[in-house]
Design a protein around this motif. Structure first.
Motif, PDB file in Angstrom:
ATOM      1  N   UNK A  39       0.847  -1.191   0.000  1.00 24.31           N
ATOM      2  CA  UNK A  39       0.000   0.000   0.000  1.00 24.31           C
ATOM      3  C   UNK A  39       0.878   1.235   0.000  1.00 24.31           C
ATOM      4  N   UNK A  40       0.624   2.166  -0.911  1.00 23.16           N
ATOM      5  CA  UNK A  40       1.437   3.384  -0.974  1.00 23.16           C
ATOM      6  C   UNK A  40       0.768   4.567  -0.271  1.00 23.16           C
ATOM      7  N   UNK A  41      -0.291   4.282   0.470  1.00 21.58           N
ATOM      8  CA  UNK A  41      -0.955   5.350   1.227  1.00 21.58           C
ATOM      9  C   UNK A  41      -2.032   6.052   0.436  1.00 21.58           C
ATOM     10  N   UNK A  42      -2.153   5.751  -0.840  1.00 22.90           N
ATOM     11  CA  UNK A  42      -3.136   6.442  -1.686  1.00 22.90           C
ATOM     12  C   UNK A  42      -4.045   5.445  -2.399  1.00 22.90           C
ATOM     13  N   UNK A 252       6.800   6.640   5.523  1.00 22.68           N
ATOM     14  CA  UNK A 252       6.502   8.004   5.083  1.00 22.68           C
ATOM     15  C   UNK A 252       7.527   8.566   4.103  1.00 22.68           C
ATOM     16  N   UNK A 254       9.541   6.524   1.962  1.00 28.01           N
ATOM     17  CA  UNK A 254       9.508   5.759   0.715  1.00 28.01           C
ATOM     18  C   UNK A 254       8.075   5.480   0.255  1.00 28.01           C
TER      19      UNK A 254
ATOM     20  N   UNK B  81       2.705  13.685   3.387  1.00 29.34           N
ATOM     21  CA  UNK B  81       1.907  12.979   4.401  1.00 29.34           C
ATOM     22  C   UNK B  81       0.515  13.582   4.498  1.00 29.34           C
ATOM     23  N   UNK B  84      -1.419  12.519   1.425  1.00 31.85           N
ATOM     24  CA  UNK B  84      -1.820  11.100   1.515  1.00 31.85           C
ATOM     25  C   UNK B  84      -2.956  10.916   2.517  1.00 31.85           C
ATOM     26  N   UNK B  87      -6.175  12.344   1.028  1.00 31.85           N
ATOM     27  CA  UNK B  87      -6.686  11.549  -0.105  1.00 31.85           C
ATOM     28  C   UNK B  87      -7.235  10.217   0.399  1.00 31.85           C
ATOM     29  N   UNK B  88      -6.476   9.526   1.253  1.00 31.45           N
ATOM     30  CA  UNK B  88      -6.945   8.213   1.723  1.00 31.45           C
ATOM     31  C   UNK B  88      -8.138   8.362   2.662  1.00 31.45           C
ATOM     32  N   UNK B 103       5.687  11.285  -5.950  1.00 30.71           N
ATOM     33  CA  UNK B 103       5.400  10.815  -4.592  1.00 30.71           C
ATOM     34  C   UNK B 103       3.916  10.551  -4.368  1.00 30.71           C
ATOM     35  N   UNK B 104       3.058  11.225  -5.153  1.00 31.82           N
ATOM     36  CA  UNK B 104       1.613  11.066  -4.959  1.00 31.82           C
ATOM     37  C   UNK B 104       0.911  10.855  -6.303  1.00 31.82           C
ATOM     38  N   UNK B 106      -0.386   8.477  -7.963  1.00 31.80           N
ATOM     39  CA  UNK B 106      -1.629   7.705  -8.071  1.00 31.80           C
ATOM     40  C   UNK B 106      -2.868   8.550  -7.809  1.00 31.80           C
ATOM     41  N   UNK B 107      -2.686   9.614  -7.032  1.00 32.11           N
ATOM     42  CA  UNK B 107      -3.854  10.414  -6.644  1.00 32.11           C
ATOM     43  C   UNK B 107      -4.099  11.589  -7.580  1.00 32.11           C
ATOM     44  N   UNK B 385      13.853   8.253  -5.487  1.00 31.38           N
ATOM     45  CA  UNK B 385      13.758   8.290  -4.017  1.00 31.38           C
ATOM     46  C   UNK B 385      14.738   7.333  -3.346  1.00 31.38           C
ATOM     47  N   UNK B 386      14.885   6.137  -3.898  1.00 32.19           N
ATOM     48  CA  UNK B 386      15.800   5.159  -3.319  1.00 32.19           C
ATOM     49  C   UNK B 386      17.248   5.543  -3.616  1.00 32.19           C
TER      50      UNK B 386
END
Lengths: 287, 421
Positions: A39-42, A252, A254, B81, B84, B87-88, B103-104, B106-107, B385-386
């Motif tokens: 889950x990516x939080x979204x 948070x 990654x 954060x 997220x 949105x969630x 980073x976001x 998908x939304x 990011x990694x």
């Protein structure tokens, strides 16, 4: 004697139970559920079974971080317990000014972790910190309190003890004041000195309190986060990046909330096992 | 008598709990229930851009009286954060200012259909702005300003040391001259340290690009960071630390480079144009901006900020309408000139900035010579990011003496899963 309205105690418990349930219980249940998902939080969480646990347990970085956290906890728990007990013992000896010192030693507890970390970050900086400035006045080369991995760990341990010892000192003071003076009087009549009284009366009588303090210390320091993040940011080179920061960064930083939840669940299991072992070893804290 | 008192106390407690658990006050009226539309905007500020943005929303409101703005100031570190969480939780904001659409992603609302012809819109943007508009080939973000890295210096210290900074692109330092110059200033002025260099993988990567290297391959599916150009960049960075031109306390001790420069301790600061407003307002000494050194080529790193809206936003239509207004030539010019930013639009040139025009011209120049590889690398939202975390760790290991530069760069490649999916 039976209450006429047996539901009243439950009614009193209800507000706290509600708060606990909503802000602790429910998120904990969600955390367990998410630990089995990607889950990516979204977007919607995808059930992946034990994949997160497999990823974590086969990741060498996880074991390095766990070992690092254990070293930190093993260093900081005994140091905190000994310092807290020592201070509590000194402050219950009836010395002059005990109350003032009690307040002074308790003051750091009232400072938030973030503020305490930032203050010590300023004090310990290599080039601009107060301590290295004082050392420079006596021609001592600057020390990398926060830039050398070994010194950074020592700094974190000492700042943690400074910040938390006052709280555990108060618990020990309460325990010490509960020991009956007649035990000490009887020992004195038998010719026991200060050390013998401490070893044969104080320590055994404080056993349940000591167990409580050790368990509380272990849980608290294993979960250390805000103080260390504001003091070192987990650096240098991750030398002070402990379990909860690792979890936080995973979730948070990654955006891997499933992995982060699994890490939290593993932490819960580790703490449960250690607490059980401590409980068994100390025979439930019985005197 | 005791029981009624207990009941009242319990009632009050329950009431408090219930109040605590109830939803917050509505921040605006729903467009469906009235004429007014309130756009929730998640916003962060580095300088005064929040004030300028408010002015622009006021102008917009005067033209669109049915629109209100609820600007939610958020610390930069908490932006994603907050997004997220909202949105969630089924409460997506209408607009947000971000710096990493990946980073976001998908939304985010796909803007392909919303901005008419995508290519037409892209053609209005500078090449270094385009990669920031897309995630996986989909248009999801509107670049609102660009950032460039650059070199701030303390004029007094350079004068004390008799060191002149390049005043045109003709006499730019090479790496060796740059190191010597900063070292000379450190040794012959009141500066306690030479160069404050931001602890940031992005700022660090400037050296890679100046040496002709890059982080990812052109298709973004493999790493090139262990090739000789990048290894040499790390050797040079390590040398700057060994010669104590850059204090170790920044990259290994977390010392704040802004504070070191602003408090007059460091002779120079390698940072970016976002600090202009800060220094303009807070540095009580004469400072300037000069050209960064070059090796194989000149390069800064192109970054930027974007405005986005969300698939689940309540007022998508109005949000897109405002985004079009905000990125229009007239409004973007106002925004960047008053906030001291670089415009992402290719048709805005020779901007009269509200202050520090000379410094902004240098930042604009740095960006104009920056290879597109920088924006391509840093907008590799899948792997960066990694990789950026690994860059920081392995550069630190080199500075600490635990690894050679080649080992450090190889370690990034070996521990990364770039291109594995």
């Amino acid at each position: 004697m039976k209450s006429e309205k047996p539901w009243i105690p439950y009614a009193f418990l209800l507000p706290n139970a509600l708060i606990f349930g909503i802000f602790v219980g429910l998120p904990a249940v969600y955390g367990i559920v998410y630990s089995f998902t990607e889950w990516n939080g979204i977007s919607s969480a995808t059930f992946i079974g034990l994949e997160n646990f497999k990823t974590i347990l086969t990741d060498s970085e996880f074991w390095t971080m766990l070992f690092r956290t254990l070293i930190y906890v093993i260093a900081v728990v005994p140091l905190t317990v000994v310092c807290a007990l020592g201070l509590a013992w000194l402050l219950t000896r009836g010395l002059k000014g005990s109350n003032v010192f009690r307040a002074i030693f308790f003051l750091p507890v009232m400072i938030s972790f973030i503020v305490a970390g930032l203050i010590w970050n300023w004090i310990l900086q290599t080039d601009t910190g107060l301590i290295n400035y004082i050392l420079s006045l006596v021609d001592i080369e600057p020390v990398g309190w926060l830039s050398n991995p070994v010194f950074a760990n020592i700094s974190v341990i000492l700042v943690t003890v400074w910040n938390r010892v006052g709280f555990f000192m108060l618990i020990f003071i309460a325990g010490l004041l509960n020991i009956s003076p007649t035990l000490y009087e009887a020992a004195e009549i038998d010719g026991a000195g200060t050390w013998k009284k401490f070893r044969n009366i104080t320590i055994p009588m404080l056993r349940p309190i000591t167990l409580l303090v050790i368990i509380l210390c272990f849980i608290e320091f294993f979960k250390t986060f805000a103080l260390v993040v504001s003091l070192t940011g987990g650096g240098p080179i991750n030398a002070t990046r402990y379990y909860v920061q690792y979890t936080y960064d995973t979730a948070f930083g990654m955006g891997e909330f499933g992995l982060g939840s699994a890490l939290s669940l593993i932490l819960f299991v580790i703490m449960g096992i250690v607490t059980l072992i401590q409980w068994k070893v100390s025979n439930g804290g019985r005197v | 008598m005791k029981k009624p008192a207990a009941m009242i106390a319990m009632g009050v407690l329950s009431g408090l709990v219930a109040a605590g658990c109830s939803g917050g006050e509505e921040t605006g009226q729903d467009s469906s229930s009235g004429d007014t539309v309130t756009l929730d905007v998640i916003w962060f500020s580095d300088g005064n851009e929040g004030e300028v943005f408010k002015e622009i929303t006021e102008d917009y409101k005067s033209e669109n009286p049915n629109v209100e703005f609820n600007i939610i100031e958020t610390p930069y570190d908490d932006i994603y954060n907050r997004i997220r969480t909202r949105v969630s939780g089924g409460d997506a904001p209408d607009l947000a200012r971000i710096s990493n659409p990946g980073a976001v992603s998908d939304a985010l609302l796909r803007l392909d259909g919303e901005f008419g012809n995508k290519e037409e819109f892209y053609n209005q943007l500078k090449p270094s702005a385009r990669p920031w508009a897309e995630v996986n080939g989909e248009f999801v973000a509107v670049p609102t300003d660009l950032t460039a890295h650059g070199l701030y210096y303390n004029k007094e210290y350079f004068e004390q040391a008799g060191v002149e900074v390049p005043d045109s692109t003709e006499d730019i330092w090479n790496w060796s001259e740059f190191a010597d110059a900063i070292e000379k200033v450190k040794e012959n002025s009141d500066a306690r340290m030479g160069l404050a260099y931001d602890m940031s993988p992005s700022r660090y990567s400037t050296l890679i690009y100046q040496n002709g290297g890059r982080i990812f391959s052109e298709d973004g599916q493999s790493l090139k960071i262990n090739e000789s150009e990048s290894v040499e960049a790390l050797e040079y960075f390590n040398e700057l630390h060994e010669r104590e031109i850059i204090p170790q306390s920044i990259w290994l001790g977390g010392e704040n480079p802004n504070s070191l420069f602003r408090s007059g301790q460091a002779a120079a600061h390698l940072s970016g144009n976002w600090n202009l407003q800060n220094y303009s307002d807070n540095a009580d000494f004469e400072w300037g901006v000069t050209y960064m050194p070059q090796k194989a080529q000149r390069s800064s790193v192109a970054g930027g900020k974007q405005m986005v809206t969300f698939k689940d936003s309540e007022h998508k239509e109005e949000a897109v309408k405002f985004m079009k207004y905000f990125i229009s030539k007239e409004q973007n010019k106002k925004y960047v000139s008053e906030s001291l930013f670089i415009s992402p639009r290719s048709d805005i040139e020779n901007i009269e900035y509200a202050a520090e025009t000379e410094a902004m011209n240098i930042f604009n120049n740095e960006l104009s010579v920056t290879p597109e590889a920088t924006a391509e690398d840093w907008s590799n939202f899948e792997y960066m990011p990694d990789v950026e975390q690994k860059i920081t760790e392995n550069v630190q290991r080199t500075l600490d003496g635990a690894m050679t530069p080649q080992e450090a760069m190889d370690s990034i490649v070996e521990s990364s899963d770039v291109g594995s999916e």
